[in-house]
Design a protein around this motif. Structure first.
Motif, mmCIF file in Angstrom:
data_model
loop_
_atom_site.group_PDB
_atom_site.id
_atom_site.type_symbol
_atom_site.label_atom_id
_atom_site.label_comp_id
_atom_site.label_asym_id
_atom_site.label_seq_id
_atom_site.Cartn_x
_atom_site.Cartn_y
_atom_site.Cartn_z
ATOM 1 N N SER A 75 0.847 -1.190 0.000
ATOM 2 C CA SER A 75 0.000 0.000 0.000
ATOM 3 C C SER A 75 0.886 1.244 0.000
ATOM 4 C CB SER A 75 -0.928 0.000 1.208
ATOM 5 O OG SER A 75 -0.193 -0.020 2.420
ATOM 6 N N ASP A 105 0.501 -2.055 4.226
ATOM 7 C CA ASP A 105 -0.116 -3.366 4.046
ATOM 8 C C ASP A 105 0.533 -4.016 2.841
ATOM 9 O OD1 ASP A 105 -2.304 -3.622 6.061
ATOM 10 O OD2 ASP A 105 -2.940 -1.735 5.147
ATOM 11 N N SER A 114 -2.397 -14.104 -2.125
ATOM 12 C CA SER A 114 -2.803 -14.078 -0.721
ATOM 13 C C SER A 114 -2.781 -12.657 -0.184
ATOM 14 C CB SER A 114 -1.891 -14.972 0.136
ATOM 15 O OG SER A 114 -0.584 -14.422 0.203
ATOM 16 N N ARG A 154 -3.389 -10.419 3.897
ATOM 17 C CA ARG A 154 -3.443 -10.580 5.351
ATOM 18 C C ARG A 154 -4.045 -9.329 5.976
ATOM 19 N NH1 ARG A 154 2.186 -11.255 8.289
ATOM 20 N NH2 ARG A 154 2.307 -9.066 7.639
ATOM 21 N N GLY A 155 -5.051 -9.512 6.820
ATOM 22 C CA GLY A 155 -5.652 -8.399 7.521
ATOM 23 C C GLY A 155 -6.617 -7.612 6.649
ATOM 24 N N GLU A 156 -7.373 -6.721 7.259
ATOM 25 C CA GLU A 156 -8.376 -5.957 6.529
ATOM 26 C C GLU A 156 -7.739 -5.038 5.490
ATOM 27 O OE1 GLU A 156 -11.488 -4.644 4.718
ATOM 28 O OE2 GLU A 156 -11.471 -6.350 6.115
ATOM 29 N N GLY A 157 -6.622 -4.395 5.877
ATOM 30 C CA GLY A 157 -5.938 -3.545 4.907
ATOM 31 C C GLY A 157 -5.444 -4.335 3.714
ATOM 32 N N GLY A 158 -4.894 -5.515 3.987
ATOM 33 C CA GLY A 158 -4.438 -6.364 2.894
ATOM 34 C C GLY A 158 -5.583 -6.814 2.016
ATOM 35 N N ASN A 159 -6.715 -7.168 2.637
ATOM 36 C CA ASN A 159 -7.878 -7.585 1.852
ATOM 37 C C ASN A 159 -8.379 -6.455 0.956
ATOM 38 O OD1 ASN A 159 -7.915 -10.163 2.957
ATOM 39 N ND2 ASN A 159 -9.258 -9.571 4.646
ATOM 40 N N GLN A 160 -8.366 -5.238 1.483
ATOM 41 C CA GLN A 160 -8.804 -4.090 0.696
ATOM 42 C C GLN A 160 -7.874 -3.873 -0.497
ATOM 43 O OE1 GLN A 160 -9.395 -0.553 3.026
ATOM 44 N NE2 GLN A 160 -9.439 0.797 1.246
#
Length: 361
Positions: free
Chosen positions: A91, A99, A106, A108-114
């Motif tokens: 990011s 992130d 793959s 990880r975490g909400e920031g990664g998912n976003q």
């Protein structure tokens, strides 16, 4: 464009047409020439490895290709440039704690998912959209060599750990997990960086013999017995001097005692970098004695993936003849045969072996 799409877990990839990606500011479109198929891709696609991916997705992790379209803010890339599509996407709005996701693989975490929802699809396709900084020039290559350049995907992971360890020319390195895919690559990279010697322990006698054959006397192999104290003593005795640094790349299935045997073989004032998976599947984590770390002034750190400049630096090692891509045996598949490629990779993994999808084939 044509792509291989994972629509549901534990189902074959669907080979079909989908809209071409388009580039905005800070983005590049790359024509994928070669995309590696990781040996455990089948486990990810079946759901056995519980990777947090949102379906449907065009999977894959890293690629070699040629720039098709650049965004308006690119100042160096040109159409037609050969690039490595670095899957490690960071990011841009927090330089201190970005992130990080592996595009097409793959998060990880909400920031990664976003972040993954935007840079979503990977390289099992004719084209891929990547952040501008992730299209890293590698210089002109013969198109026939593109599949072999996919070795960057494997070599860069241990290279990130070696950079983090501050490995210096002339030092002695111990690679815990040397007979694995990333461990064997670590041996090759460390020697290219000027290591005096690499101690390579493992249980696979055939793989150890192969390392010795490939790299000669600068590699000292150690066949592990399974007894922690015995193995540590054997590793220390195999080295031509005190072990300056230990790199752990052991998979999650390995007992913590095996990792500790290697870690504690390092000399006083030495460094240890952890990049493996011990404890990730449950079970005991890695216990290290506080007094030993403190009194021996041990530097201990974890490392995931590699810094942004690593691709350019590693390309220099290859271009300079210090690191030979010829070590890797490559089997290629057409995009239409992506499911066969995934099955083949699962059955034929191991040191210096690659399965690659070539969409233009």
């Amino acid at each position: 464009m044509k792509a291989a799409i994972l629509k549901t877990l534990n189902a074959p990839l669907s080979i079909e047409q989908m809209p071409d990606p388009s580039a905005g500011t800070g983005e590049v479109i790359v024509d994928v020439v070669a995309a590696p198929v990781l040996s455990y891709a089948k486990e990810v696609f079946s759901g056995e490895r519980r990777y947090p991916i949102e379906l449907p997705i065009v999977p894959g992790c890293g690629a070699i290709g040629r720039v098709r379209t650049i965004g308006p803010d690119a100042t160096h890339l040109q159409t037609g440039d050969w690039v490595f599509c670095d899957p490690t996407v960071r990011s841009r709005d927090d330089a201190l704690m970005p992130d990080i996701v592996l595009q097409g693989w793959s998060a990880r975490g909400e920031g990664g998912n976003q972040l993954q929802r935007y840079f979503h699809d990977g390289p099992f396709a004719e084209q891929i959209r990547v952040p501008t900084e992730n299209a890293v020039p590698i210089g002109a290559i013969d198109p026939a060599d593109a599949a072999r350049w996919c070795a960057l995907n494997t070599l860069l992971v241990p290279y990130g750990g070696l950079l983090a360890s501050d490995l210096r020319a002339g030092e002695i390195l111990l690679v815990s997990g040397a007979t694995g895919n990333f461990g064997s690559a670590c041996v090759a990279v460390a020697l290219a960086m000027g290591a005096r010697c690499v101690v390579a322990p493992g249980r696979n006698a055939q793989a150890l013999e192969d390392l010795a054959r490939r790299f000669g006397e600068r590699v000292r192999t150690v066949l592990l017995s399974g007894d922690e104290a015995t193995d540590r003593e054997r590793m220390q005795r195999a080295a031509p001097g005190p072990i300056d640094c230990v790199m752990d790349l052991m998979p999650p299935s390995v007992p913590a005692t095996t990792v500790r045997a290697a870690v504690m073989a390092v000399r006083p004032y030495g460094r240890v970098v952890l990049m493996g998976g011990v404890g990730m599947l449950g079970g005991a984590g890695l216990e290290l004695p506080y007094p030993w770390i403190m009194r021996n002034d041990i530097t201990l750190r974890g490392k995931w993936m590699y810094p942004t400049q690593a691709v350019t630096l590693m390309t220099g090692l290859i271009r300079g003849g210090l690191l030979q891509l010829g070590h890797f045996d490559v089997t290629t598949f057409a995009l239409d045969d992506a499911n066969e490629a995934v099955a083949y990779a699962a059955a034929n993994g191991g040191p210096f072996r690659m399965t690659v999808i070539c969409p233009a084939r």
